[in-house]
Design an enzyme around this catalytic site. Structure first.
Site, PDB file in Angstrom:
ATOM      1  N   SER A 144       0.763  -1.353   0.107  1.00 33.59           N
ATOM      2  CA  SER A 144       0.098  -0.129   0.195  1.00 33.59           C
ATOM      3  C   SER A 144       0.788   1.402  -0.068  1.00 33.59           C
ATOM      4  O   SER A 144       0.533   2.288  -0.594  1.00 33.59           O
ATOM      5  CB  SER A 144      -0.913  -0.077   1.219  1.00 33.59           C
ATOM      6  N   ASP A 202       7.139   2.667   6.171  1.00 31.05           N
ATOM      7  CA  ASP A 202       6.766   1.873   4.873  1.00 31.05           C
ATOM      8  C   ASP A 202       6.914   2.888   3.563  1.00 31.05           C
ATOM      9  O   ASP A 202       7.612   2.737   2.688  1.00 31.05           O
ATOM     10  CB  ASP A 202       5.693   1.074   4.619  1.00 31.05           C
TER      11      ASP A 202
END
Ligand code: PMV
Length: 373
Positions: A144, A202
């Protein structure tokens, strides 16, 4: 007008998962499995989103979106999107997908970024956007975040908030630090839309890429060092939240036992970082032996923390039969593991190991970490 192509990598945690939750150092690295985005500007009055991996194909009338009151997005990028913003966005966009499913979240994150980034434009642009990925979703590999980074980079480029590095069809240059900071800031907003309250690691790894990024403690210089690995997805589903909670309760139950484990994992991360630093200057076979020992010790610690799984034990056993060392990566309890590939390995041996892992029913990629952002 010209087609724009961007891509961004996934991430793996090399050392320090779980310990990082308790203030220890962790090392995250960009994974050379990437997400790709193709953006085609149009004049057809539509904005189209195609996500072939998850079966999304949706189009909106730009004129219709233009008429909507989007001032509720004004608070911009300072805080996470509020529940109220999310609800209004769903209304504006006529979102049909379940907002809790990956499809719905991906659409929502796109619209949030499109409307927020493009709202300073005289008119919302007509675009055709396709995103596809080599990364499995929900495996802790930052799919994502890679999606959000691609989307932020493409939309900021279209809106001329950052320069187009592909003028005249060639990649003339890479983005400057301040451009990457802007990409990362908006990608974090996309991540927040998808995950609620993520740490931001991330998207940072996916934006910046290359060497290790510390999750905690003073940031280290990013070094251009790539390590070859096998990445294995056991496909055993796990919940990061549940596993993090189980480590916490074990720590509370046996503080005298678990605290030293976390301290030791911290030392493993530091030693690994030091090794990678040496290897970036002058790599030697002995460095790989140390990396393998660190992997083994950490895997035992993670088992002692209670986040192992039979599938991960099997991964370690199978690769060890080929003389290779593995550990889980991310939350554990199934999910993914990494196996270090020494540079002196015969390709035949690598192929045999991959075959053995496939025979266990695992998905296996020969790839590298330390990829560019
Ligand atoms: O499942 P992943 O790859 O997102 O990994 C989670 C890493 C943990 O350290 C277990 C949790 C965290 O928030 O850092």
């Amino acid at each position: 007008s010209e087609v724009l192509l961007v891509s961004a990598p996934g991430k793996v945690i090399l050392h320090g998962e779980h310990a990082v939750v308790h203030g220890k150092v962790a090392l995250a690295m960009a994974l050379n499995l990437r997400t790709f985005l193709r953006l085609q500007p149009h004049s057809n009055g539509k904005v189209c989103l195609n996500l072939p991996n998850i079966g999304v194909k949706q189009a909106w009338d730009v004129a219709g979106l233009q008429l909507q009151d989007t001032s509720f997005l004004e608070q911009g990028d300072a805080t996470a999107p509020t529940a109220e913003q999310v609800e209004k966005l769903k209304e504006v966009a006529g979102i049909t997908q379940d907002g809790a499913k990956p499809e719905g979240l991906a659409v929502l994150a796109f619209l949030y970024l499109y409307l927020s980034i493009c709202r300073k434009q005289r008119a919302l642009p007509s675009l055709d956007i396709t995103v596809w990925s080599q990364l499995p979703t929900g495996a802790g590999l930052g799919s994502s975040a890679a999606y959000s980074v691609c989307m932020a980079a493409a939309l900021l480029t279209v809106c001329e908030e950052i320069p187009n590095p592909q003028k005249d069809g060639v990649s003339a240059s890479r983005w400057a630090v301040e451009d990457l900071e802007l990409i990362n800031k908006w990608a974090f907003q996309g991540e927040r839309m998808i995950h609620g309250n993520p740490s931001g690691v991330d998207n940072a790894v996916s934006t910046w890429g290359r060497g290790c990024l510390r999750l905690w403690g003073p940031s280290s210089p990013r070094r251009p060092l790539a390590l070859k690995i096998l990445l294995t997805n056991t496909k055993v589903p796990r919940s990061t939240k549940t596993l993090v909670a189980s480590v916490r309760s074990r720590l509370l139950k046996f503080p005298e036992i678990v605290t030293p484990l976390l301290t030791s994992i911290n030392a493993i991360s530091l030693e690994c970082e030091r090794m990678l630093g040496e290897m970036a200057v002058a790599p030697a076979p002995e460095h790989y032996l140390v990396l393998e020992e660190l992997i083994d010790m950490n895997q035992h610690h993670l088992n002692a923390l209670g986040v192992g799984h039979a599938s991960l034990d099997q991964l370690c056993r199978v690769t060890m039969a080929h003389g290779l060392h593995s550990k889980l990566t991310g939350a554990g309890g199934g999910g993914c593991g990494i196996t270090l590939l020494r540079p002196d390995l015969e390709q035949l041996e690598v192929e045999a190991t991959k075959q053995a892992l496939n025979d266990c029913g695992f998905d296996c990629w020969e790839t590298s970490i330390g990829a560019p952002g």
